[in-house]
Design an enzyme around this catalytic site. Structure first.
Site, PDB file in Angstrom:
ATOM      1  N   LYS A 178       0.881  -1.180   0.000  1.00 42.58           N
ATOM      2  CA  LYS A 178       0.000   0.000   0.000  1.00 42.58           C
ATOM      3  C   LYS A 178       0.908   1.217   0.000  1.00 42.58           C
ATOM      4  O   LYS A 178       1.427   1.631   1.036  1.00 42.58           O
ATOM      5  CB  LYS A 178      -0.882  -0.020   1.257  1.00 42.58           C
ATOM      6  CG  LYS A 178      -2.175   0.754   1.143  1.00 42.58           C
ATOM      7  CD  LYS A 178      -2.017   2.253   0.919  1.00 42.58           C
ATOM      8  CE  LYS A 178      -1.661   3.010   2.184  1.00 42.58           C
ATOM      9  NZ  LYS A 178      -1.419   4.453   1.916  1.00 42.58           N
ATOM     10  N   GLU A 254       9.525   1.362  10.784  1.00 44.62           N
ATOM     11  CA  GLU A 254      10.614   2.328  10.577  1.00 44.62           C
ATOM     12  C   GLU A 254       9.943   3.687  10.704  1.00 44.62           C
ATOM     13  O   GLU A 254       9.217   4.118   9.811  1.00 44.62           O
ATOM     14  CB  GLU A 254      11.229   2.082   9.200  1.00 44.62           C
ATOM     15  CG  GLU A 254      12.644   2.608   9.092  1.00 44.62           C
ATOM     16  CD  GLU A 254      12.671   4.024   8.582  1.00 44.62           C
ATOM     17  OE1 GLU A 254      12.644   4.942   9.447  1.00 44.62           O
ATOM     18  OE2 GLU A 254      12.704   4.231   7.362  1.00 44.62           O
ATOM     19  N   CYS A 288      13.634  10.666   7.287  1.00 42.37           N
ATOM     20  CA  CYS A 288      13.610  10.335   8.725  1.00 42.37           C
ATOM     21  C   CYS A 288      14.988  10.466   9.337  1.00 42.37           C
ATOM     22  O   CYS A 288      15.123  10.490  10.559  1.00 42.37           O
ATOM     23  CB  CYS A 288      13.141   8.909   8.935  1.00 42.37           C
ATOM     24  SG  CYS A 288      11.599   8.574   8.158  1.00 42.37           S
ATOM     25  N   GLU A 382      10.092  16.375  14.945  1.00 38.54           N
ATOM     26  CA  GLU A 382      10.756  16.052  13.682  1.00 38.54           C
ATOM     27  C   GLU A 382      10.358  17.144  12.677  1.00 38.54           C
ATOM     28  O   GLU A 382       9.170  17.350  12.419  1.00 38.54           O
ATOM     29  CB  GLU A 382      10.276  14.682  13.209  1.00 38.54           C
ATOM     30  CG  GLU A 382      11.032  14.163  12.020  1.00 38.54           C
ATOM     31  CD  GLU A 382      10.605  12.751  11.638  1.00 38.54           C
ATOM     32  OE1 GLU A 382       9.466  12.359  11.904  1.00 38.54           O
ATOM     33  OE2 GLU A 382      11.447  12.057  11.032  1.00 38.54           O
TER      34      GLU A 382
HETATM   35  C1  SIN Z   1      13.691   7.459   5.326  1.00 39.91           C
HETATM   36  O1  SIN Z   1      13.674   8.667   5.404  1.00 39.91           O
HETATM   37  O2  SIN Z   1      12.827   6.775   5.877  1.00 39.91           O
HETATM   38  C2  SIN Z   1      14.724   6.698   4.540  1.00 39.91           C
HETATM   39  C3  SIN Z   1      15.977   7.412   4.325  1.00 39.91           C
HETATM   40  C4  SIN Z   1      17.039   6.548   3.663  1.00 39.91           C
HETATM   41  O3  SIN Z   1      16.839   5.361   3.389  1.00 39.91           O
HETATM   42  O4  SIN Z   1      18.115   7.076   3.417  1.00 39.91           O
END
Ligand code: SIN
Length: 480
Positions: A178, A254, A288, A382
């Site tokens: 998804k 994640e 992230c 964040e």
């Molecule tokens: C992410 O922002 O979740 C992944 C970043 C990455 O794989 O470098």
């Protein structure tokens, strides 16, 4: 859209090897100019159930293939992704906004997971363990867990799919993907290439859905789905984890990050500035693992800030298809969040030393916020945008305490040369990944993942395969 392989442009879901329409659609827009680029099938519960059923049926076939056969089909998929990298990049930039060069980089990064796990497919080894009595023998085998539900984000519309799907397929699992409702076109293009690569029907399915809640519920409540893998916010990750608890379903999460980026007084300042630009402004700050809090030791603070300002000023902001280095933010909410964080920091004593707002639409100027402090919302939240907040520190103890003062624990970075300090700091940082004198840590070869509220499990590397396998132990008795 100007691409060579027109079949990559799909607007229907991909279920059981067929393109499937629900009769209802939702629009996908280009974040650069707001233009509608496609109307995409909006799947409902009937299509969701069909996809899960197809994956369940295909599991018997796919898991029965030899690892070499699975590996060969994965390799075909990898080759096709490399061959069509420019087209995949163009689709990605058009729906997500990141600069084309970065998008093609993401496609190659995404393909590298397929290549890596195509190779790892053949190395799912078991164990033989000495028995606990003279007539006993112990063997351990690893088995694919079954149907996997994968929910992927808009910030990496390609690579976050392959990072989940490649190990799942290598292990012998089947998948229902998804993708984000903001960026489904990249997922559908990958499905088209999977079709061309020769996966049997039902092995890989893509559900395009405007309401992610319905899929989260189906993945966590349908007993045919044995594993859920999610990349996205910590808030949604917690909801899914709660829902998955009902069946004690295996999950990989994640989630968000609040990465510290620390510059010690013995650091190579130019190297640190380059690393900072890379970790802060990649994907317009929407990863992230973007550095979220930049801590600079007192004696090198002014030199670092002035060189960072100089490099940041050179970054061009605009249309990712026309050579800009920083593209638009994904939507209005993202831009307003940056504005709110900036205003809060300024009200609490920070200086907006550079940038500080939009040029137009969703284009946000790379912004430096100096004199930042722990009382500001930007310290805790964040950012997910091109705001670089810079904090001054004096001692190693002080900066470790600040860096760890967060519920997140995904990536951390630091720059310095003293090797004893490098070990001390690496060990003291409560993070799943630590970049030492580098801002580039993402690779298919290493385990990506976090601790604390940044997630559960690892993606990439040999550890990434374990997430899709169960361990079965067989005890052999009466061996006389
Ligand atoms: C992410 O922002 O979740 C992944 C970043 C990455 O794989 O470098």
């Amino acid at each position: 859209m100007n691409i060579q392989h027109q079949s990559l442009l799909r607007n229907q879901a991909y279920v059981n090897g067929q393109w499937l329409s629900s009769g209802v659609t939702f629009p996908v827009t280009n974040p650069f100019d707001g233009a509608i680029i496609a109307d995409i099938t909006d799947c409902g519960s009937s299509e969701i159930n069909q996809a899960i059923e197809a994956a369940q049926k295909a599991f018997k076939v796919w898991s029965g293939f030899t690892a070499s056969k699975r590996s060969r089909i994965l390799k075909n998929w990898y080759e096709l992704q490399r061959k069509h990298a420019k087209d995949l990049g163009t689709i990605l930039t058009t729906e997500q906004g990141k600069p084309l060069a970065e998008a093609i980089g993401e496609v190659k990064y995404g393909a590298s997971f397929v290549e890596w796990f195509a190779e790892e497919a053949r190395r799912v080894y078991g164990d033989v363990i000495p028995g606990h009595t003279a007539d006993k023998r112990i063997t351990v085998i690893k088995e694919p867990i079954g149907v996997v539900g994968a929910i992927t984000p808009w910030n990496f519309p390609n690579a976050m799919i392959t990072r989940k799907v490649a190990p799942a397929l290598a292990a012998g699992c089947t998948v229902v993907i998804k993708p984000s409702e903001l960026t489904p076109l990249s997922a559908l293009a990958l499905a088209q290439l999977a079709d061309e690569a020769g996966f049997p029907p039902g092995v890989l399915n893509v559900l395009t859905v405007s309401n992610p809640l319905a899929v989260g519920k189906a993945f966590t409540e349908n007993r045919a789905v044995k594993k859920l893998s999610f990349t996205g916010s910590t808030r949604v990750g917690k909801l899914l984890l709660g829902q998955a608890a009902g069946q004690v379903k295996k999950v990989s999460l994640e989630l968000g990050g609040n990465a510290p980026f620390i510059v010690f007084d013995d650091a190579d300042i130019d190297l640190a500035v380059d690393g900072c630009i890379n970790t802060k402004f990649r994907n317009a700050g929407q990863t992230c693992i973007c550095s979220n809090r930049i801590f600079v030791q007192d004696s090198v603070y002014d030199a670092f800030v002035s060189r960072l300002a100089e490099k940041t000023r050179q970054l061009t902001v605009g249309n990712g298809m026309e050579g800009a280095q920083v593209g638009p933010l994904i939507n209005e909410a993202a831009a307003q969040k940056c504005e709110r964080l900036m205003a809060d920091a300024a009200a609490k004593g920070a200086q907006i030393a550079q940038g500080g707002g939009r040029t137009s639409g969703l284009l946000f100027k790379p912004t430096l916020i100096t004199n930042a402090s722990r009382e500001m919302a930007i310290f805790e939240e964040e950012i997910f945008g091109p705001l670089a907040a810079i904090y001054r520190f004096e001692t190693e103890e002080e900066v470790i305490a600040s860096a760890n003062d967060t519920d997140y624990g995904l990536a951390a970075y630091f720059y310095g040369r003293d090797y004893a300090r490098i070990w001390r700091v690496s060990e003291a940082l409560e993070y799943g990944m630590v970049g030492i004198n580098t801002g580039v840590i993402s690779t298919a070869l290493a385990p990506f993942g976090g601790v604390k509220e940044s997630g559960i499990g690892r993606e990439g590397s040999k550890y990434g395969l374990d997430e899709y396998l169960t361990v079965k132990y067989m005890c052999w008795g009466s061996v006389k």
